[in-house]
Design a protein around this motif. Sequence first.
Motif: not given
Length: 360
Positions: A143-170
């Motif tokens: 089976v090829k897994p499909g998408p779930c629903k996701y919630e991320y702890p960002f609230t604004d553009a700045e916190s989105f970019l911070a999370l982007q950094t950690i998601i990429e290094v992870a």
Amino acid sequence: MFQSKQLLLLLSGLALCQHASSAPAVSPQSSQIANPNYGPIPGESPVYSTTYTVEPPFPGNTTGAVLNTTSGPPGPDDVLFQNILGAEWIIFSFYQQGITKFNESSFTALGLPNTTYTRLLQIRDNEAGHLRIFQDSISPSSVKPGPCKYEYPFTDAESFLALQTIIEVASMAFVSGMEYQAMDPAAASALVAIGETETRHNTWSLIDVWNANPFSGPVDTIYPYANQILEFTRSFIVAGSCPPENPVYPDPAQQLATFELASNTSSIAPGSHVTVTFETQPEFADSKDYYAVFFHGMYNTSMPFDTKTNTTTIPAAFDPTGIIITVIADAEGAPTDTSVVAGPLIVLENPATVGLALAT
Ligand SMILES: *[C@@H]1O[C@H](CO)[C@@H](O)[C@H](O)[C@H]1NC(C)=O
Ligand SMILES: *[C@@H]1O[C@H](CO)[C@@H](O)[C@H](O)[C@H]1NC(C)=O
Ligand SMILES: *[C@@H]1O[C@H](CO)[C@@H](O)[C@H](O)[C@H]1NC(C)=O
Ligand SMILES: *[C@@H]1O[C@H](CO)[C@@H](O)[C@H](O)[C@H]1NC(C)=O
Ligand SMILES: *[C@@H]1O[C@H](CO)[C@@H](O)[C@H](O)[C@H]1NC(C)=O
Ligand SMILES: *[C@@H]1O[C@H](CO)[C@@H](O)[C@H](O)[C@H]1NC(C)=O
Ligand SMILES: *[C@@H]1O[C@H](CO)[C@@H](O)[C@H](O)[C@H]1NC(C)=O
């Protein structure tokens, strides 16, 4: 500059949710998607580089698991690619939510270059290509897994970019760690090529978003127990929201305790004495010694972990670049995955202000 992660987590109920809950579990085009020649082909189609639409590009616009079309033995790397496809849906959906929530003005208002939103679109398109590559890498017997629903702890553009950094290094870290699991050299080589792409995404943000040193020293951090990093990404999945046909994510999972640095931590520079706060409780035996094992570059360094005070010291010898992957283990050097009792925590050393906000 940033709200603390705790605050972001408290506010995460406000996060967007892009996937329609009424969607059928199995994609209507399941049998078509199972054919690697169906739809745009990564490396041939511009869809995975320059789609530039708010709407998600293929296969990010599909829902449901893609069922196996044969019942033969699974391919030797099927579980690896099921795991990484599960992770890729989390990464793709993170970018897709940002693309939907923000526009060019969201980032120019922060004083960032007017190309920022376009870069995020291009990264989102690359991630759609990764979805397709991983789907195609799973044999027709699995089976090829499909998408779930996701919630991320960002609230604004700045916190989105911070999370982007950690998601990429992870993602860079779990992709290199997964090479320990690859049976086929072609799979290992594909993982290197994907990791290179994620590194370009990270390098762009270090230059254009953070105005920081774009490099991370001579070698990025190697951590062999990649599934432990995938386990940590499960916090972004809305419980019970995955297609029922999806395999367990990740497989195997150790159900490790997790921790972050105490909210009063003032420095993550090498040599800092730090207090750890457990989010879920590990079991410590009174008779055993425990270690904080810090992985940086090629090597790891073990420091005593005091289970009475929950304190340790980040090794002073480390170059303050890239990331330090931190686990609590019951043996020096965390020689086996089962010696790890809590973690991993990814400590981002550059830019340190972002790293401090994300680790506390
Ligand atoms: C997804 O997008 C592709 C074009 O990239 C299109 O051919 C396909 O019909 C779309 N699928 C859905 C379910 O919207
Ligand atoms: C898919 O795999 C399951 C489990 O191996 C098997 O029972 C089923 O027949 C397979 N489906 C097809 C279409 O071969
Ligand atoms: C971004 O969205 C805001 C709010 O809807 C709007 O005022 C602004 O014009 C948009 N900017 C661009 C570049 O589309
Ligand atoms: C983007 O910014 C550059 C300067 O940084 C400027 O030359 C260019 O005109 C801007 N483009 C748009 C569409 O605003
Ligand atoms: C930080 O908080 C911990 C408790 O979580 C406490 O033990 C420690 O003394 C505090 N450190 C500083 C520098 O205030
Ligand atoms: C250390 O962590 C454990 C596990 O979360 C907790 O029970 C204990 O109170 C902590 N100790 C201190 C001194 O904060
Ligand atoms: C950590 O380093 C020690 C000493 O070099 C080594 O024996 C051990 O295997 C390393 N741990 C991992 C998980 O690679």
